[in-house]
Scaffold this active site. Sequence first.
Site: not given
Length: 457
Positions: A12, A71, A132, A166, A193, A195, A287
Amino acid sequence: MRLKILDSTLREGEQQSGVRFHSQDKIHLLRLLEEFQVDIVEVGHPGISAEDEQVCKEVASASRRAETLMHARAISEEVQAVHRAGADWIGIWASINPISLTAKFGDKSPAQIKDRVAYAIEEAKKLGLQVRFTIEDASRTSWEDLFYLGKAAVGAGADRISLADTIGIWTPNECGETVKRAVEEIHSDIEVHLHNDLGLATANALAAIDAGASVIDTSILGIGERTGIVDLLQLAVILKEKIGFQHFPLERIPELSHAVQWTTGFRPDHLRPIVGKNAFTHTSRYHVQAVQKEAHTYEMFPPEQVGRKRKVIGERPQLDSPVLSTALRVGSPFEKGASELKYHRNGPGTRWVLMDHRVDSRSTLYAIQRTFEDNEPENHVDRHTHDCDSVFVFWGDRPDGTGLICCVQMEGEEQVVHSPASIFIPAGIEHAYYYVSGKGTYTNIVLAPEYNQSLRS
């Protein structure tokens, strides 16, 4: 079944604009992912070309612990390519909603796509691959079609079904409901999966886990197509903090982050959780006072847990001229010794600040130039590291740029450099230089407006 993490940085990640990994870089990243205890590594798409197949083969053969997945479209040639490349898993994918049938499959019918998928899965199983099957664009596919294609894939032998958001449009509720129904009705391990087009990928991943997903797809820094996918590093910390998942050595996070930044040129913004420059920086007066007494006041966990260090900045920036103005401004470089910088001494030659926030308050970079005139050699810079990229440029006094000799140190390497020469220094890399002999100029450009604040202590 224990939750598993599949990292898709090597596949990816190559869909992020401008990214292409050399096989040796993929192997280096594979090693880091294995050391980070990732379960499955998606190494690429061998069916794209002979070159991609060879790269996938080299990476798969280098795996020591993690399972490898490659893939493939639902066609015989790509199934065979995955088998030749030596993967443990094949990731076959197809889509069945109307837009996919029209735009990608030449108006084939759902039954034709189902038959193509079943044949590819059966072929992969005969070759000894675990399968898969991913339903692409699942978030825009009706439940009836998801069930139809998912059950057909399981019937053909798929070991796991992946649901892909997707285009990144699911909300956590929508994602959780779909995953829960898939677990209950398709009767398969479910992977997701996700996005990040709406910034919800990580939230959707948590919803999927709650709904029974077995595998979550991630990438280092979330790199991938468009706005990317679930960030492995963020998810690893969330799983530890919120679920008690003790699987990952979180102190290795900076190493993973730096490796991907170096190989891709991608730099996460300063506000990025966990790895961003400002993630553990405290500046507000109240802070700062509280953190100095009790760090937990404004920190969920100590930064050392994820390999970072706390930074406390006690002074507010000076109020200067407006920065939104686009008017032409001519700054005035000024001579200044290097002792104003941490890890630097004044050293030989004359140093000029060419650009920083003092020359122009709008500046996003720092540039200095030092002139040498046959000075005495001197080691005047200690090794240091920036959280941004920088550049050295050496230029001698002769017309062709020759005439200057310096020495550059970078990580464990030291090299004498003869001008003209330019050296790129990636963020996170320890470096230094010193003058040796000759005449000329040394220019240093750092992609931060304030030098000392760009340093990693």
